[in-house]
Design an enzyme around this catalytic site. Structure first.
Site, PDB file in Angstrom:
ATOM      1  CE  LYS A   1       4.939   1.239   1.610  1.00 36.59           C
ATOM      2  NZ  LYS A   1       3.842   0.983   2.456  1.00 36.59           N
TER       3      LYS A   1
ATOM      4  CB  CYS B   1       6.055   4.061   6.489  1.00 31.56           C
ATOM      5  SG  CYS B   1       4.499   3.191   6.489  1.00 31.56           S
TER       6      CYS B   1
ATOM      7  CD  GLU C   1      -2.640   1.111  -0.109  1.00 30.95           C
ATOM      8  OE1 GLU C   1      -3.385   0.199  -0.445  1.00 30.95           O
ATOM      9  OE2 GLU C   1      -2.408   2.101  -0.853  1.00 30.95           O
TER      10      GLU C   1
END
Ligand code: UDX
Ligand code: ADP
Length: 490
Positions: free
Chosen positions: A237, A293, A178
């Site tokens: 990612k 993140c 995501e």
């Protein structure tokens, strides 16, 4: 990994029910948007935490995201469900998103760097033990490269179920990271730059990827859906987050040079960003990046590089984190030095506690580091944030393992209902988050109610420093040094 034997039941090609394990910042908004855009698909979001599920089923959602409330209200009870019955949701679904948390390990091997995968492992074991039909398992959480291989081993070792035709069931693992950013999650989900689907290069892997592609094609143009190998998808990612964070650390390193020379970091960023090869995004100098993140993913990359014997690569990425820590400590020191080298018993107002605007999330927020530093200097801190709860602020301010620190925090930290109250009688205002409402404060009134000299430390570059100076404030903005003709700082 070889392809499944032919008698094994193939992966589903049509998805009618989706289960999402993990009702957090990623799983909640992502699967709510899927429910909105795919009214023909039933979406069940499950979590081990009943409080979280109750909140998702209430009017007070556990995640604040502009636009999310409306979507949940529109779909909940129709094709969107929030539940703690994880096993039943797994059984009903053809596709399972794994959206659980993957924090940095705090103990054991890889402590401080590696991702803690025990939530991913627990979810995988659960899927293996309760599934009674073939499923597509989708890694949504950010995971280290080759996590899918561990999931495969766990699934193979723990499942011997057969479907209703008597064929052994199969699992296909996909990686579908995501890329949403908090605060703009709904916009990012509705109109993504790209959707990445990683699969094994087998017939079954491609079938599974096709089934997931079909879901996204309900609202995303097919040309934006990019299919890759599993390992490339997992690494992409981490790489994307590392590259974004690297830009912020780069501009923040330049902000130190700007402050020492009188250059203006916004002008430098704009001038550089006009070069199409560089671009203008993610070049806003700040007190330091935060969020769940960036730091976690870079530490993960550092750990991966070290595990692969690539020390120089590990050192290179580690420097992005080191620069971020430096940005925060440099800013905190600036506050203390400017306030005549001591903030002991001085009131310091902190505006903004979330790691960025438009979210109530405080994970790795620069405000936490700054406030902890101010606490050590024995300042009296008054904090205002439009979205972060008081409990969360107190929790973040408390040093884990220090006896009675909760009481000590409450005697040193006050939480206010608005920015003006936080600033009343303060000696300095420190802006940590770029909330829009901080751009419209009545600075004249704030100045009138502060101790003098009144200082503003703008860690986000959102105030009009010259206007504030004309009101009497002394202003420090990150990346903006004293101009040679500036009488206040000369
Ligand atoms: C990030 C990535 O952007 C997203 O693609 C990924 O899926 C998750 O991680 P997020 O952490 O939610 O998203 O927010 P982001 O907008 O990237 O900001 C991260 C931090 O960097 C914030 O503290 C923000 O204030 C800071 N930042 C961002 C800057 O200091 N300067 C900038 O120019 C941009
Ligand atoms: P993210 O930002 O990655 O979404 P969050 O911490 O917001 O992370 O959300 C992760 C969610 O996953 C939490 O609500 C947590 O309770 C849930 N979770 C963790 N492990 C499991 C599990 N084994 N089964 C179901 N839910 C889980």
């Amino acid at each position: 990994m070889s392809s499944q034997p032919s008698q094994v039941s193939p992966p589903p090609t049509k998805v009618r029910t989706i289960c999402c394990i993990g009702a957090g910042y990623v799983g909640g908004p992502t699967c709510s948007v899927i429910a909105l855009k795919c009214p023909h698909i039933k979406v069940i979001i499950v979590d081990v935490n009943p409080d979280r599920i109750n909140a998702w089923n209430s009017d007070d959602l556990p995640v604040f995201e502009p636009g999310l409330d409306e979507i949940v209200k529109q779909c909940r009870g129709k094709n969107l469900f929030f539940s703690t019955d994880i096993d039943e949701a797994i059984r009903q679904s053809e596709l399972v998103f794994v959206s659980v948390n993957t924090p940095t390990k705090t103990s054991g091997m890889g402590k401080g760097f590696a991702a803690d995968l025990h939530y991913v492992e627990a979810s995988t074991r659960r899927i293996a033990s309760v599934a009674t039909s073939s499923k597509i398992i989708v890694e949504k959480s950010t995971v280290p490269c080759r996590t899918a291989a561990s999931m495969r081993t766990i699934l193979d070792a723990n499942s011997n179920s057969v479907d209703e035709d008597g064929s052994p069931i199969s699992f296909q693992i996909l990686s579908n990271p995501e890329f949403l950013a908090e605060g703009t999650a709904i916009r990012d989900l509705l109109n993504p730059d790209r959707v990445l689907i990683g699969s094994l290069d087998t017939k079954e892997g491609k079938m599974a990827a096709g089934a997931l592609r079909e879901i996204y094609e309900n609202w995303v143009d097919g040309s934006k859906i990019y299919e890759t190998g599993l390992w490339s998808s997992e690494l992409s990612k981490l790489a994307a987050n590392a590259l974004l964070a690297q830009r912020i650390s780069s501009i923040n390193s330049l902000s130190a040079i700007c402050e020492a020379t009188g250059a203006d970091v916004d002008e430098v960023a704009h001038a550089c960003g006009l070069d199409k090869r560089i671009g203008d995004r993610f070049l806003k100098a700040s007190v330091g990046f935060g969020g769940s993140c960036f730091q976690k993913d870079i530490l993960n990359l550092v750990y991966l590089s070290e595990s692969l014997g690539l020390k120089e690569v590990a050192d290179y990425w580690q420097q992005v984190i080191t620069m971020n820590e430096y940005s925060k400590s440099r800013f905190a020191k600036k506050v203390v030095q400017t306030l005549f080298n001591t903030i002991t018993m001085k009131k310091v107002a902190v505006l903004g506690f979330a790691f960025k605007k438009d979210t109530g999330d405080t994970r790795e927020s620069a405000a936490i580091t700054l406030c902890r530093y101010f606490r050590q200097e024995r300042a009296l801190i008054s904090i205002y944030d439009p979205k972060v709860s008081n409990n969360q602020i107190y929790l973040d301010m408390t040093e884990p393992g220090v006896i009675d620190d909760g009481a000590a925090v409450r005697s040193q930290v006050a939480i206010c209902d608005n920015a003006e109250d936080a600033c009343r009688d303060a000696e300095a205002v420190v802006i940590c988050t770029e909330w829009d409402e901080f751009r419209q404060l009545d600075w004249q009134r704030i100045y009138g109610r502060m101790k003098k000299p009144a200082f503003v430390f703008d860690g986000r570059g959102i105030t009009d420093a010259n206007k504030l100076r004309s009101l009497g404030f002394r202003v420090h903005t990150v990346g903006k040094g004293p101009q040679i003709m500036d009488p206040i700082w000369a």
